[in-house]
Every structure is written in C-alpha cells, then in structure tokens.
Design a protein around this motif. Structure first.
Motif, PDB file in Angstrom:
ATOM      1  N   LYS A   7      37.035  38.714  34.692  1.00  0.00           N
ATOM      2  CA  LYS A   7      36.634  39.433  36.196  1.00  0.00           C
ATOM      3  C   LYS A   7      37.805  38.874  37.447  1.00  0.00           C
ATOM      4  O   LYS A   7      38.104  39.681  38.115  1.00  0.00           O
ATOM      5  CB  LYS A   7      34.864  39.741  36.829  1.00  0.00           C
ATOM      6  CG  LYS A   7      34.717  40.082  35.317  1.00  0.00           C
ATOM      7  CD  LYS A   7      33.071  40.144  36.298  1.00  0.00           C
ATOM      8  CE  LYS A   7      33.097  41.080  36.648  1.00  0.00           C
ATOM      9  NZ  LYS A   7      31.400  42.132  37.138  1.00  0.00           N
ATOM     10  N   SER A   8      37.750  37.798  37.662  1.00  0.00           N
ATOM     11  CA  SER A   8      38.194  37.499  38.767  1.00  0.00           C
ATOM     12  C   SER A   8      39.856  37.729  38.493  1.00  0.00           C
ATOM     13  O   SER A   8      40.583  38.294  39.550  1.00  0.00           O
ATOM     14  CB  SER A   8      38.113  36.387  39.536  1.00  0.00           C
ATOM     15  OG  SER A   8      39.484  34.655  38.648  1.00  0.00           O
ATOM     16  N   LEU A  66      40.699  45.718  36.227  1.00  0.00           N
ATOM     17  CA  LEU A  66      40.881  46.768  35.511  1.00  0.00           C
ATOM     18  C   LEU A  66      39.604  47.465  34.980  1.00  0.00           C
ATOM     19  O   LEU A  66      38.340  47.247  34.899  1.00  0.00           O
ATOM     20  CB  LEU A  66      41.228  46.259  34.081  1.00  0.00           C
ATOM     21  CG  LEU A  66      42.876  45.666  34.078  1.00  0.00           C
ATOM     22  CD1 LEU A  66      43.168  44.880  32.833  1.00  0.00           C
ATOM     23  CD2 LEU A  66      43.830  47.192  33.489  1.00  0.00           C
ATOM     24  N   PRO A  67      39.482  48.684  33.972  1.00  0.00           N
ATOM     25  CA  PRO A  67      38.307  49.775  34.774  1.00  0.00           C
ATOM     26  C   PRO A  67      37.462  49.097  33.027  1.00  0.00           C
ATOM     27  O   PRO A  67      35.799  48.467  33.011  1.00  0.00           O
ATOM     28  CB  PRO A  67      38.305  50.935  34.094  1.00  0.00           C
ATOM     29  CG  PRO A  67      39.716  51.044  34.089  1.00  0.00           C
ATOM     30  CD  PRO A  67      40.502  49.755  34.346  1.00  0.00           C
ATOM     31  N   SER A 103      33.771  49.686  30.255  1.00  0.00           N
ATOM     32  CA  SER A 103      33.626  48.596  30.178  1.00  0.00           C
ATOM     33  C   SER A 103      33.590  47.543  29.570  1.00  0.00           C
ATOM     34  O   SER A 103      32.421  47.825  28.589  1.00  0.00           O
ATOM     35  CB  SER A 103      33.095  47.689  31.691  1.00  0.00           C
ATOM     36  OG  SER A 103      32.861  46.804  31.514  1.00  0.00           O
ATOM     37  N   LEU A 104      34.067  46.845  28.663  1.00  0.00           N
ATOM     38  CA  LEU A 104      33.954  46.552  27.955  1.00  0.00           C
ATOM     39  C   LEU A 104      32.896  45.411  27.840  1.00  0.00           C
ATOM     40  O   LEU A 104      31.686  44.361  27.025  1.00  0.00           O
ATOM     41  CB  LEU A 104      34.922  45.148  27.163  1.00  0.00           C
ATOM     42  CG  LEU A 104      36.299  46.156  26.293  1.00  0.00           C
ATOM     43  CD1 LEU A 104      37.495  45.210  26.575  1.00  0.00           C
ATOM     44  CD2 LEU A 104      36.343  46.095  25.349  1.00  0.00           C
ATOM     45  N   LEU A 105      32.352  45.130  29.146  1.00  0.00           N
ATOM     46  CA  LEU A 105      31.269  44.366  29.746  1.00  0.00           C
ATOM     47  C   LEU A 105      29.022  45.147  29.587  1.00  0.00           C
ATOM     48  O   LEU A 105      28.704  44.098  29.409  1.00  0.00           O
ATOM     49  CB  LEU A 105      31.416  43.364  30.457  1.00  0.00           C
ATOM     50  CG  LEU A 105      32.853  42.828  30.923  1.00  0.00           C
ATOM     51  CD1 LEU A 105      33.418  42.401  32.465  1.00  0.00           C
ATOM     52  CD2 LEU A 105      32.881  42.111  30.323  1.00  0.00           C
TER      53      LEU A 105
END
Lengths: 282, 327
Positions: free
Chosen positions: B161-162, B167-168, B267-269
């Motif tokens: 993430k950092s 990126l979306p 988001s993949l998250l």
C-alpha cells in the motif's frame, strides 16, 4: 570473447532464476507439512479418534463419526467409480476403435475438468432431490463420478504399456482374446492399475465441494447409508470457518490427519510405481 | 491401434463375418467386448448427463433473466432478483491474479526441471511437486485463513500500500479476507499443474533439436529459450488453460478467504465473491425454485467456461506432443 562471457553469465543467471522458481514451488510443500504438523499434532489426541463432536460451547470431543463417514463415502465411491473406470480403460486399451475411442478419451478429459462443485449440483438434482434427503449414498455417487476419469486414464496407460508380444503369446496358445486380457495382460499391469486406483482414492478423499450438498454433515453417528453423513473434509471446512477457538484446534487436527492420510497413500503408490511397473508411453 | 489390428486377425478366422461373430460369441469375446463397451458408453452418458442436468435445472432462471443474468449485479434472494456479475467479476479477477503469479513461477520451474537441473535433483523436485498437487484444497483453505491472511495483513499489504497505494487496485482498508488473498491462495494451488504439464511438453521436444543448437555453440539457456520453449509453446499455453480452468472452478480454498461479499470494487483488497463459492455457501439454504435455479445457472456458466478451456487445452497439448513425435 565478451559475448561468450556474457552468454555464460546469462546462462548461470537463468539457472539460478529457474532454480529459485523450483525451490519456491517445491518448498511450499514443507511449509504446508510444517504448519499442519505444528498446529495439528498439538491438537491431536485419542479423543479425536474415539469421540463424537462436542456440542457448541463445550470443549473437547472428537471426529470419530467423520472418520467413519469418510470411510463409508469413499467405499461407495470406489464401488461406483472403479468398475466403470477400469472397464472403460480396458475398452480403450484393448478393444477400442479409432473414432469412438477418441471421443471417449476426450469426454473423459472433459469430465475430469468439470469443477467439483458442479458435480455436487448434478448429484443433488439426481440423487438428493428424488430421495428427499442428504445421504452417504449421494456423497458416494458424487465422489464415484469424480473417480472415473483418472481410473480410465491410468488403466488404459498401464495396459497399453504391456508389450504386444505378451498378448500374441497368449493368443498363439489358443486363448480367446478376453482370456488373454484377463489372465495375461491385466496381471502384467496390475501393479500400475492398483497404484493408479490408490492415487485416485487419495485425490477424492480430500474433496469437499461435492460433499457439501450431497452427504452434507452430521454432528452425530449416521447409521445406514441414507442419512446425512459427516466427512473429514467437510468437518475441516465447517470448523475452520466457525468462530470457536476450540473448533479451530479440531480443524487443524482433522487437517493433519487428512493430509497425512492423502500424502502417505500418494507416496506408497508412487514408490510402488517407480519400482517395477511397466513404464507407460512405450 | 496396430495392437488391436493384430489381435483381431488372431481371433477372427478369414471366413465370413457371421461365422466369426458366432465363434467369438462362443469364446466369450463378444460378451467381454460388450461389457467394456457399456462401461465406456457410461462415461459418455455421465458427462452428457452432467451437462443436461445443469442445463435443464437452470431453465427457470434462464427464461426469467435471459442474458441479462450475466451482466446485472444485483443479487437479492428476498426480492427474487439475480444477477451474476459480482461473482463472475470475483472469479475472473482472482483467477487472473493467480495466473499472474503462477505462470512465470510454474514455467520457470518446468524449464529448470526439464532442461537445467541434473536428473537426480529434477526427479526429487518433480516428486515433491506431484505430492503438492495432491494436497486437498480444503487444507489450502485452512492454511489460507490461519496462516496466509495474517502474513499478508502484517508483512505484505502495508508495504504494498505504501508503494502502490495511489493505484485504485490497492486502495481502501484491508480486512484480511479479500480478492487479493484468494488470488494468492489460487496461485499457490495451480502452480503444480502448470509445472507438471509444461514439464512433459518440454520433455517431448526431440533431443536432436537441442543437440543441433548446442553444436552451433549456443549455451544451454539459449538452446532452451530459443529452440526448446518455442517448440513446446502451444503445449505450455495448453497447460496455462488447464490451470485457469482449475482456478475458475476452485471452491473450498477460495470460499474460505474471499470474504463472500457480492460486490464489485476496483480494489483488490476489498472482499468479494466467486461463482463456485456462492454456490457452496448458498445452495443448501436456497429457498424457492428460482433461487435454486439461479445458483444452478451459475454452475452452468462455470461448466461452460471450464468445458471450453479444457477442450482447447487438450487440443493444444495433443498438437504439441504430435509435433514432437513427428519431427
């Protein structure tokens, strides 16, 4: 000169890189074994094999019913899948014509590729719905269907590897073809066929998805064949996604038992194959 | 085929077909032939039945929603509205993510095993990878929930993430269960299939091709990359299709880590859902014929896609091994 050195460097680099890929791939197995042994063996005790699941909220208890249930479902699956698969394999190797054999081989591959959850749906519609309830029989049919393709292909492969001269010798002695197959060809390939069957059994032993809505599960014993039946893989699933700490512990124990079972069957069968079976693809 | 021809000549006398038939019947050969033929036919019937059942049982949903089933995204069992898009999206995204990791790793391993490694090492590693392919998917799910998700949460997602947070696909909170986790579990699960099939098609490339290239002064890697791999390329693509079909149909491991939330998020998250896992989760609870029928139609979609992929893969692999045998 420089390009030759460059060539060698690239060569070593790629050796290392592809080697690293292999290390990562094969190394995962040790991670899996390590975690399962660490968490599973700690949670494993005699109760696990002898007791029924404890009611929600109580600790302890075991999965005796799921172990027996898995054995029952696998027994039925073998009874259904292996005869069809074996005879189909004999047909392909010994009797098959060109076109029909090609079709059967192709269809077998496709059946092998059908997602296991879809097999579950089909058996639900064909067996569970008409019977009116989930049952060990339905679970056995689902896994039985899944056993067929591998059984066909391994039987065909190992029969095919038996030398033609052996068949011709039997025929020259005046034996009809079926007798030559039964008394000469099949015995010559028996080690491969039995090992193939074991591998097949090991594969479906861990299948969960097709059992979810065929055998369902059960917290108690399921006498007979037509009651919802607990199996190890389904128990692992239900216990792992539950919110209870003690169930997680049991899921690890069950996972460990299942993994040890599946891997040892695999190792035994593969060692038996490596030693003395005819090498397929002659 | 030549085997069969010789055997038939051995049994059937040169006389007419009728004589031969009666003789073979008496000898028991026709009976044996029929028994095995019935078994082979049964396999065909079972496969046809699988298709027929998912097709006919999904009729209700197919007639009600038509093609819009595939492109609408509302899944509301209470209102009786069913759109499959969130599940299709989740299935495709997790499978692609799985392939992105698994394809380079798998092909790299296959090249190492068939071209670079000394035979003994290669055999040992192949054995381990075959064992890996035998690990049940529910075990991958178990490890996914309790081991992989915490690792991702602590050591992988924060740096990701950092670095790529702009990126979306890496935005939003990470709860552990997500498309990303499912993709990673899938990648681990399908590598063994890519390795074992790719290794076999690489080994099927004729030896003289390699020797010719080495004799011209090419290094082992140059030979591998410019001669062996191009020769086996369609078979390797076939192995990727097979792996993709596996990933699309994978149920247990995905269900356990994907979050089971029917939504489409960039988001993949974010948690999502897949075709196979929604079937697994909702099938036994489905009330009403339309609900059940919609779930079965999802099964039909899955069946159709894996059917096509498997068919293509087989053709590619057969074509490659034939080419190897001829040249």
């Amino acid at each position: 000169m420089r390009s030759s050195r460059q060539k060698n460097i690239v060569n070593y680099l790629m050796f290392g890189l592809t080697g690293l890929c292999t290390l990562m791939t094969a190394g995962i197995l040790f991670f899996i074994l390590g975690y399962l042994a660490y968490h599973g063996a700690r949670s494993l005790n005699l109760e696990f094999f002898t007791r029924l699941p404890a009611p929600v909220g109580e600790t302890g208890g075991g999965m005796a019913n799921a172990i027996v249930g898995s054995a029952k479902v696998l027994f039925l699956a073998t009874l259904i899948g292996i005869p069809i698969g074996f005879l189909g394999g004999v047909y392909l190797s010994e009797y098959g014509g060109q076109t029909f054999s090609f079709v059967i081989r192709y269809v077998t591959d496709l059946l092998n590729g059908v997602p296991s959850i879809v097999i579950g749906i089909v058996v639900y519609a064909l067996v569970v719905h008409p019977m009116g309830h989930f049952s060990a029989i339905a679970g056995g049919v689902a896994l039985g269907i899944m056993m067929i393709p591998i059984s066909v292909r391994s039987t065909e492969e190992y029969l095919h590897a038996v030398p033609v001269s052996l068949r011709e010798a039997a025929l020259a002695l005046g034996a009809p073809k079926w007798k030559a197959i039964v008394t000469v060809v099949i015995p010559a390939a028996i080690r491969g066929i039995v090992s193939g069957t074991m591998l097949d059994l090991a594969r479906v032993a861990g299948e969960t998805a097709p059992l979810l809505f065929t055998a369902l599960s059960n917290q108690f014993w399921s006498p007979g064949w037509s009651k919802p039946t607990a199996t190890l893989p389904v128990m692992i699933f239900t216990y792992a996604i539950s919110p209870y700490e003690d169930w997680h512990r049991q899921a690890w124990a069950a996972g460990f038992v299942l993994l040890v079972l599946v891997l040892s069957i695999n190792i035994i069968a593969r060692l038996a194959l490596a030693r003395g079976a005819y090498v397929p693809r002659a | 085929m030549s085997t069969t021809a010789t055997l038939d000549q051995g049994v059937a006398p040169p006389g007419g077909r009728v004589v031969s038939f009666r003789r073979r019947l008496r000898a028991g050969d026709e009976v044996a032939y029929l028994i095995t033929l019935i078994a082979a036919g049964t396999i065909f019937l079972i496969t046809a039945l699988v298709f027929y059942e998912v097709f006919s049982q999904s009729a209700l949903s197919r007639h009600k929603f038509g093609w819009s089933f595939l492109i609408t995204s509302v899944w509301d069992p209470v209102a009786g509205t069913f759109g499959a898009l969130p599940f299709i999206y989740g299935t495709v995204v997790t499978s692609i993510l799985g392939l992105l990791v698994a394809v380079p790793e798998g092909i790299g391993s296959a090249i190492f095993l068939s071209e670079m490694a000394p035979p003994r090492l290669s055999n040992a590693c192949t054995f381990l990878i075959e064992l890996l392919a035998a690990v049940p998917s529910v075990i991958y799910g178990l490890l996914g929930i309790f081991i992989l998700v915490p690792i991702l949460e602590r050591h992988v997602v924060p740096p990701l993430k950092s670095a790529f947070g702009w990126l979306p696909i890496f935005q939003g909170p990470f709860y552990g269960v997500s498309l990303f986790s499912a993709g990673i579990v899938l990648s681990i699960m399908i590598v063994p299939f890519i390795v074992s099939v790719s290794r076999e098609v690489l080994l099927a490339v004729p030896r003289d091709q390699r020797e010719a290239s080495l004799a011209l002064g090419a290094s082992q890697w140059q030979t591998t990359w410019r001669v062996v791999v191009p020769n086996a390329s369609s078979g390797i693509v076939g192995s990727i299709f097979l792996a993709l079909a596996r990933a699309l149909g994978e149920t247990m491991a995905v269900t356990m880590v994907i979050g089971n939330t029917p939504q489409i998020k960039a988001s993949l998250l974010a948690p999502g859902d897949s075709i196979a896992s929604v079937i697994a989760n909702q099938f036994t609870e489905a009330t009403g014929d339309l609900y059940l029928s919609a779930l079965i139609e999802l099964g039909l979609v899955l069946f159709g896609v894996t059917f096509v992929l498997n068919g293509l893969a087989r053709i590619l692999i057969i074509a490659t091994s034939r080419k190897g045998a001829h040249s």
